[in-house]
Design a protein around this motif. Structure first.
Motif, PDB file in Angstrom:
ATOM      1  N   ALA A 104       0.843  -1.201   0.000  1.00 11.91           N
ATOM      2  CA  ALA A 104       0.000   0.000   0.000  1.00 11.91           C
ATOM      3  C   ALA A 104       0.878   1.250   0.000  1.00 11.91           C
ATOM      4  CB  ALA A 104      -0.922  -0.012   1.204  1.00 11.91           C
ATOM      5  N   PRO A 105       0.630   2.186  -0.908  1.00  8.04           N
ATOM      6  CA  PRO A 105       1.527   3.347  -1.045  1.00  8.04           C
ATOM      7  C   PRO A 105       1.433   4.331   0.123  1.00  8.04           C
ATOM      8  CG  PRO A 105      -0.373   3.581  -2.467  1.00  8.04           C
ATOM      9  CD  PRO A 105      -0.480   2.231  -1.848  1.00  8.04           C
ATOM     10  N   ALA A 106       2.339   5.299   0.088  1.00  8.30           N
ATOM     11  CA  ALA A 106       2.439   6.272   1.170  1.00  8.30           C
ATOM     12  C   ALA A 106       1.402   7.378   1.045  1.00  8.30           C
ATOM     13  CB  ALA A 106       3.844   6.863   1.188  1.00  8.30           C
ATOM     14  N   THR A 107       0.195   7.010   0.791  1.00  7.92           N
ATOM     15  CA  THR A 107      -0.922   7.945   0.808  1.00  7.92           C
ATOM     16  C   THR A 107      -2.142   7.130   1.170  1.00  7.92           C
ATOM     17  OG1 THR A 107      -2.309   9.420  -0.508  1.00  7.92           O
ATOM     18  CG2 THR A 107      -1.253   7.637  -1.694  1.00  7.92           C
ATOM     19  N   LYS A 108      -3.049   7.750   1.922  1.00  7.68           N
ATOM     20  CA  LYS A 108      -4.187   6.921   2.343  1.00  7.68           C
ATOM     21  C   LYS A 108      -5.224   6.792   1.233  1.00  7.68           C
ATOM     22  CE  LYS A 108      -7.050  10.382   4.627  1.00  7.68           C
ATOM     23  NZ  LYS A 108      -7.843  10.677   5.812  1.00  7.68           N
ATOM     24  N   ILE A 109      -5.108   7.616   0.170  1.00  8.15           N
ATOM     25  CA  ILE A 109      -6.110   7.546  -0.896  1.00  8.15           C
ATOM     26  C   ILE A 109      -5.483   6.980  -2.158  1.00  8.15           C
ATOM     27  CG2 ILE A 109      -8.146   8.764  -1.695  1.00  8.15           C
ATOM     28  CD1 ILE A 109      -7.146  11.241  -0.345  1.00  8.15           C
ATOM     29  N   TRP A 110      -5.858   5.793  -2.487  1.00 11.04           N
ATOM     30  CA  TRP A 110      -5.413   5.157  -3.725  1.00 11.04           C
ATOM     31  C   TRP A 110      -6.453   4.107  -4.108  1.00 11.04           C
ATOM     32  CZ3 TRP A 110      -4.485  -0.159  -3.561  1.00 11.04           C
ATOM     33  CH2 TRP A 110      -4.365  -0.717  -2.278  1.00 11.04           C
ATOM     34  N   SER A 111      -6.439   3.712  -5.352  1.00 11.86           N
ATOM     35  CA  SER A 111      -7.397   2.693  -5.784  1.00 11.86           C
ATOM     36  C   SER A 111      -6.875   2.002  -7.042  1.00 11.86           C
ATOM     37  CB  SER A 111      -8.767   3.313  -6.064  1.00 11.86           C
ATOM     38  OG  SER A 111      -8.692   4.182  -7.176  1.00 11.86           O
ATOM     39  N   ILE A 112      -7.387   0.806  -7.268  1.00 15.02           N
ATOM     40  CA  ILE A 112      -7.103   0.089  -8.526  1.00 15.02           C
ATOM     41  C   ILE A 112      -8.459  -0.287  -9.127  1.00 15.02           C
ATOM     42  CG2 ILE A 112      -6.025  -1.902  -9.620  1.00 15.02           C
ATOM     43  CD1 ILE A 112      -3.928  -1.895  -7.433  1.00 15.02           C
ATOM     44  N   THR A 113      -8.719   0.237 -10.325  1.00 19.54           N
ATOM     45  CA  THR A 113     -10.028   0.089 -10.974  1.00 19.54           C
ATOM     46  C   THR A 113      -9.889  -0.734 -12.240  1.00 19.54           C
ATOM     47  OG1 THR A 113     -10.607   2.276 -10.132  1.00 19.54           O
ATOM     48  CG2 THR A 113     -12.008   1.406 -11.877  1.00 19.54           C
ATOM     49  N   LEU A 114     -10.895  -1.552 -12.495  1.00 16.27           N
ATOM     50  CA  LEU A 114     -10.879  -2.380 -13.712  1.00 16.27           C
ATOM     51  C   LEU A 114     -11.757  -1.728 -14.791  1.00 16.27           C
ATOM     52  CD1 LEU A 114     -11.001  -6.204 -13.879  1.00 16.27           C
ATOM     53  CD2 LEU A 114     -12.505  -4.910 -15.370  1.00 16.27           C
ATOM     54  N   TYR A 115     -11.218  -1.649 -15.993  1.00 14.50           N
ATOM     55  CA  TYR A 115     -11.959  -1.116 -17.144  1.00 14.50           C
ATOM     56  C   TYR A 115     -11.997  -2.163 -18.251  1.00 14.50           C
ATOM     57  CZ  TYR A 115     -11.661   3.433 -14.931  1.00 14.50           C
ATOM     58  OH  TYR A 115     -11.786   4.462 -14.048  1.00 14.50           O
ATOM     59  N   ASP A 116     -13.079  -2.159 -19.014  1.00 14.80           N
ATOM     60  CA  ASP A 116     -13.156  -3.107 -20.126  1.00 14.80           C
ATOM     61  C   ASP A 116     -12.301  -2.605 -21.301  1.00 14.80           C
ATOM     62  OD1 ASP A 116     -14.609  -1.219 -21.533  1.00 14.80           O
ATOM     63  OD2 ASP A 116     -16.543  -2.205 -21.245  1.00 14.80           O
ATOM     64  N   LYS A 117     -12.347  -3.309 -22.407  1.00  9.30           N
ATOM     65  CA  LYS A 117     -11.445  -2.988 -23.527  1.00  9.30           C
ATOM     66  C   LYS A 117     -11.704  -1.598 -24.110  1.00  9.30           C
ATOM     67  CE  LYS A 117     -14.262  -5.637 -26.831  1.00  9.30           C
ATOM     68  NZ  LYS A 117     -15.071  -4.520 -27.300  1.00  9.30           N
ATOM     69  N   ASP A 118     -12.914  -1.072 -23.857  1.00  5.13           N
ATOM     70  CA  ASP A 118     -13.232   0.272 -24.356  1.00  5.13           C
ATOM     71  C   ASP A 118     -13.031   1.347 -23.277  1.00  5.13           C
ATOM     72  OD1 ASP A 118     -14.017  -0.705 -26.901  1.00  5.13           O
ATOM     73  OD2 ASP A 118     -15.902  -1.378 -26.014  1.00  5.13           O
ATOM     74  N   LEU A 158     -12.019  -9.080  -7.624  1.00  2.00           N
ATOM     75  CA  LEU A 158     -12.420  -7.986  -8.515  1.00  2.00           C
ATOM     76  C   LEU A 158     -12.932  -8.614  -9.817  1.00  2.00           C
ATOM     77  CD1 LEU A 158     -12.539  -4.900  -8.814  1.00  2.00           C
ATOM     78  CD2 LEU A 158     -10.248  -4.969  -9.776  1.00  2.00           C
ATOM     79  N   PRO A 159     -14.239  -8.509 -10.077  1.00  2.00           N
ATOM     80  CA  PRO A 159     -14.798  -9.190 -11.254  1.00  2.00           C
ATOM     81  C   PRO A 159     -14.292  -8.595 -12.570  1.00  2.00           C
ATOM     82  CG  PRO A 159     -16.522  -8.572  -9.687  1.00  2.00           C
ATOM     83  CD  PRO A 159     -15.280  -7.843  -9.273  1.00  2.00           C
ATOM     84  N   ALA A 160     -13.838  -9.486 -13.454  1.00  3.93           N
ATOM     85  CA  ALA A 160     -13.421  -9.092 -14.813  1.00  3.93           C
ATOM     86  C   ALA A 160     -14.631  -9.242 -15.734  1.00  3.93           C
ATOM     87  CB  ALA A 160     -12.278  -9.989 -15.273  1.00  3.93           C
ATOM     88  N   PRO A 161     -14.605  -8.626 -16.910  1.00  5.17           N
ATOM     89  CA  PRO A 161     -15.716  -8.813 -17.853  1.00  5.17           C
ATOM     90  C   PRO A 161     -15.833 -10.287 -18.259  1.00  5.17           C
ATOM     91  CG  PRO A 161     -14.159  -7.146 -18.639  1.00  5.17           C
ATOM     92  CD  PRO A 161     -13.549  -7.770 -17.454  1.00  5.17           C
ATOM     93  N   GLN A 162     -16.995 -10.653 -18.747  1.00  7.97           N
ATOM     94  CA  GLN A 162     -17.214 -12.058 -19.132  1.00  7.97           C
ATOM     95  C   GLN A 162     -16.364 -12.449 -20.346  1.00  7.97           C
ATOM     96  OE1 GLN A 162     -18.860 -14.557 -17.458  1.00  7.97           O
ATOM     97  NE2 GLN A 162     -18.751 -12.952 -15.897  1.00  7.97           N
ATOM     98  N   LYS A 163     -16.072 -11.485 -21.189  1.00  9.64           N
ATOM     99  CA  LYS A 163     -15.184 -11.807 -22.318  1.00  9.64           C
ATOM    100  C   LYS A 163     -14.365 -10.584 -22.735  1.00  9.64           C
ATOM    101  CE  LYS A 163     -18.818 -11.106 -25.755  1.00  9.64           C
ATOM    102  NZ  LYS A 163     -19.535 -11.649 -26.879  1.00  9.64           N
ATOM    103  N   GLY A 164     -13.290 -10.876 -23.453  1.00 10.86           N
ATOM    104  CA  GLY A 164     -12.470  -9.790 -23.998  1.00 10.86           C
ATOM    105  C   GLY A 164     -11.329  -9.375 -23.088  1.00 10.86           C
ATOM    106  N   ASN A 165     -10.563  -8.421 -23.576  1.00  7.09           N
ATOM    107  CA  ASN A 165      -9.443  -7.886 -22.813  1.00  7.09           C
ATOM    108  C   ASN A 165      -9.936  -6.796 -21.869  1.00  7.09           C
ATOM    109  OD1 ASN A 165      -7.989  -8.370 -25.879  1.00  7.09           O
ATOM    110  ND2 ASN A 165      -7.120  -9.345 -24.075  1.00  7.09           N
ATOM    111  N   PHE A 166      -9.104  -6.476 -20.929  1.00  9.26           N
ATOM    112  CA  PHE A 166      -9.452  -5.403 -19.994  1.00  9.26           C
ATOM    113  C   PHE A 166      -8.174  -4.719 -19.516  1.00  9.26           C
ATOM    114  CE2 PHE A 166      -9.119  -9.299 -17.527  1.00  9.26           C
ATOM    115  CZ  PHE A 166      -8.334  -8.933 -16.447  1.00  9.26           C
ATOM    116  N   ALA A 167      -8.335  -3.683 -18.725  1.00  9.22           N
ATOM    117  CA  ALA A 167      -7.168  -2.932 -18.234  1.00  9.22           C
ATOM    118  C   ALA A 167      -7.391  -2.556 -16.775  1.00  9.22           C
ATOM    119  CB  ALA A 167      -6.971  -1.674 -19.072  1.00  9.22           C
ATOM    120  N   LEU A 168      -6.304  -2.286 -16.095  1.00  9.93           N
ATOM    121  CA  LEU A 168      -6.379  -1.832 -14.708  1.00  9.93           C
ATOM    122  C   LEU A 168      -5.805  -0.421 -14.616  1.00  9.93           C
ATOM    123  CD1 LEU A 168      -5.125  -5.058 -12.888  1.00  9.93           C
ATOM    124  CD2 LEU A 168      -7.479  -4.230 -12.975  1.00  9.93           C
ATOM    125  N   CYS A 169      -6.446   0.399 -13.815  1.00  8.91           N
ATOM    126  CA  CYS A 169      -5.936   1.760 -13.582  1.00  8.91           C
ATOM    127  C   CYS A 169      -5.648   1.921 -12.094  1.00  8.91           C
ATOM    128  CB  CYS A 169      -6.955   2.804 -14.044  1.00  8.91           C
ATOM    129  SG  CYS A 169      -6.364   4.487 -13.803  1.00  8.91           S
TER     130      CYS A 169
END
Lengths: 193, 167
Positions: A104-118, A158-169
């Motif tokens: 966990a980084p040196a800040t209390k506010i951080w997140s990792i979000t999943l996005y679909d291919k679009d 963390l649920p991924a989409p049912q199909k296709g590629n995805f990305a993490l932010c």
């Protein structure tokens, strides 16, 4: 030889229409090539862009940012890291399960979000799109991990989409001065299970 | 033939360069067309109670306005949220480029931000003044939402946030 004025005129008009269009088409391709081939941070799968709001941004950089991160905030507010591959450089895909782990980084506010291919949030039954310090119940400097998969998992899932590629932010809000330059080894690992 | 080739090359270069200049404006226009309800109207993103994702970043609840300073300055007023991890108001030009951010003082109860055209500076020091580099642009309020308590607080704050013309 008879001078064909009409023919010359047609060719000139055609040139004036087609040449800028060809140039714009090359610009379009060039931008997408630059996005696709943006280098990652060292051996990590993460890409970042720290020049948001800087006065020396080039036209290409501005166009790319509009495409991949419109209305983004400058680095003093948040650092954005994007990963579309795992730590071995293979595209993130719904057919696989992944473990995302790090400190966990040196800040209390951080997140990792999943996005679909679009680059949209992907709908799922849990309505869960991200993890952060509070949802993972982890303190600064402590290790965390969760699993990304399109099928249900026990624990931090963390649920991924049912199909296709995805990305993490990975968003790192209000980074302290010590966050710069970016320490590549501090970034989370994305390991195929 | 040679002259035509040179002209063609120059025109293609112009098209190449114009693409990058025009692209952000085109995207801004497309977004406005899709979500705007008119100029200078503050829109609030739906609270994340639905299972349909409607937010680009689930950390935040947003309010957004596409502004136009053609008819004069604008005044953004609202209540400073208590206890949120993050609250900011970011300003973007007509080409989507970020140019300023305001993070109202957490010790204050309310805030007032006057948005003016860069060429029309105001001498009024009683308000925070933001000079827009273009007549049109976008302002975005970001409220970080961590739990149901934050959610309730943000919903109340959105109700009292106003964007109005300065008489």
């Amino acid at each position: 030889m008879v001078f064909q004025f009409d023919d010359l005129k047609k060719k000139t008009i055609l040139l004036f229409i087609s040449a800028p269009l060809v140039g714009a088409g090359i610009g379009f391709s060039f931008m997408f090539f630059a996005i696709k081939n943006q280098p990652t941070l060292g051996e990590t799968p993460w890409r970042t862009y720290l020049n948001i709001g800087a006065s020396d941004e080039s036209m290409l950089q501005k166009a790319i940012r509009t495409r991949v991160g419109i209305y983004a905030l400058p680095k003093e507010e948040v650092i954005y890291f994007m990963a579309s591959t795992d730590s071995d450089g293979e595209l993130l895909t719904s057919d696989q399960r992944y473990e995302v782990s790090g400190i966990a980084p040196a800040t209390k506010i951080w997140s990792i979000t999943l996005y679909d291919k679009d680059f949209f949030l992907s709908d799922n039954a849990l309505n869960r799109h991200h993890f952060n310090a509070s949802s993972l119940n982890v303190e600064q400097g402590k290790p965390f991990s969760f699993v990304v998969s399109s099928t249900p998992e026990v624990g931090n899932w963390l649920p991924a989409p049912q199909k296709g590629n995805f990305a993490l932010c990975y968003r790192f809000y209000l980074p302290p001065a010590s966050a710069f330059p970016i320490n590549e080894s501090s970034l989370p690992k994305i390991k195929k299970l | 033939m040679k002259a035509r080739l040179i002209i063609g090359f120059l025109l293609a270069a112009l098209g190449f360069w114009s693409y990058f200049v025009a692209y952000p404006y085109f995207i801004q226009a497309a977004i406005e067309w899709k979500i705007s309800k008119g100029k200078n109207i503050l829109l609030h993103s739906k609270l994340p109670t639905s299972k349909t994702p409607d937010s680009p970043n689930p950390d935040f609840i947003y309010s957004i306005a596409f502004y136009d300073l053609k008819d004069g300055d604008l005044l953004l007023t609202g209540k400073v949220p208590e206890g949120l991890d993050y609250f900011s108001i970011a300003f973007y030009g007509s080409n989507t480029l970020f140019y300023s951010i305001v993070k109202p003082d957490q010790k204050s109860d309310t805030y007032a931000i006057r948005l003016v055209k860069k060429s029309q500076r105001t001498t009024d020091n009683s308000q925070t003044v933001i000079e827009s580099p273009s007549e049109k642009g976008t302002l975005i309020l970001r409220y970080m939402c961590r739990n149901s308590r934050d959610l309730t607080s943000i919903a109340k704050i959105q109700e009292v946030t106003r964007l109005s013309s300065v008489p």
